[in-house]
Design an enzyme around this catalytic site. Structure first.
Site, short mmCIF file in Angstrom:
data_model
loop_
_atom_site.label_atom_id
_atom_site.label_comp_id
_atom_site.label_asym_id
_atom_site.label_seq_id
_atom_site.Cartn_x
_atom_site.Cartn_y
_atom_site.Cartn_z
CG ASP A 11 88.34 15.69 10.61
OD1 ASP A 11 88.30 16.69 9.86
OD2 ASP A 11 88.04 14.55 10.22
CG ASP A 130 80.39 17.06 4.18
OD1 ASP A 130 81.57 16.90 3.79
OD2 ASP A 130 80.09 17.57 5.26
#
EC number: 4.3.2.10
Length: 259
Positions: A11, A130
């Site tokens: 990330d 997600d």
């Protein structure tokens, strides 16, 4: 049978790699280019980069990271985060990424999947999902709902239905992230992974919750995933990629031998 892939996930926030829990409390852990080189040399099969503060202002920073990574490693890698147009996809691919991942943008404009697959081939288009477990309710037959905007916005979309639609639109792969499990190191969401893997004919990457090599063995076997994303367990030095692969090999999971 194809080898299962082990994929470290990085990330990136403002040019630095970070890690959080359930999309919160991110801490800086290193330089993404240096970490990419480390994982490439350590035996990773692929890498995934997410620009978690994606914005117009930050886009140039991430493109620069992608170019440097492409010059440094010789395994496939994908990039996601804030990519919402065909031009954005093209920029990332031209910078050197093999795949581009679309998530919130695809929920808001599903045709971006079709556009991307037609322009670049479906092998270049990854659907990022997600997901949160919400229980069965009207419109959410599977009990799993798609969330966007970093897990903050519920969509009313059933995860299985969305996976099937994205496949029909031309997605070549799904990266399936359980926000409930993300960063917990308590194991992947096996039921969710199995439901999606059984529903679609394209590869599914399991994401969220890896803490031990046994967790990967479980999701690659019982969850029927084609690949497993890892982050915390390798970012903080608990395990190496080759230790994980060795464990999987010893427990009957076919992996590319790099040790």
């Amino acid at each position: 049978m194809l080898s299962k892939r082990i994929i470290p996930c990085l990330d990136v926030r403002a040019g630095k790699t970070t890690k959080g829990i359930k999309f919160q409390n991110n801490v800086e852990i290193g330089d993404p280019v240096e970490m990419a080189k480390f994982y490439y040399e350590a035996g990773a099969d692929e890498l995934v980069f997410y620009d978690i503060t994606a914005s117009h202002e930050q886009r140039g920073i991430m493109i620069d990271v992608v170019k440097k990574v492409a010059e440094t490693i010789f395994i496939p890698f994908s990039v996601g985060g804030g990519i919402s147009t065909l031009e954005g996809m093209r920029a990332v691919l031209l910078a050197g990424a093999e795949k581009v991942s679309v998530n919130s943008a695809a929920v808001k404009n599903p045709d971006i999947i079709r556009q991307g697959s037609r322009a670049f081939g479906n092998q270049c288009v990854v659907l990022g999902m997600d997901v949160k477990h919400v229980g069965e309710k009207p419109g959410i037959a599977s009990g799993y709902e798609i969330v966007i905007n970093g897990g903050r916005s519920y969509t009313g979309m059933d995860a299985i239905a969305w996976a099937l639609k994205a496949q029909d639109l031309g997605a070549g792969e799904i990266c399936l992230n359980s926000i409930d499990a993300d960063g917990t190191k308590d194991g992947y969401e096996i039921n969710l992974t199995r439901l999606v893997s059984d529903a679609v004919d394209i590869p599914v990457i399991a994401s969220g919750g890896a803490g031990t090599p046994a967790h990967l063995a479980h999701v690659l076997d019982q969850g029927r995933a084609d690949a497993a994303l890892i982050a915390s367990m390798v970012h903080f030095g608990t395990y190496t990629v080759n230790q994980i692969k060795g464990y999987l090999h010893d427990h009957g999971v076919k992996v590319r031998k790099t040790w």
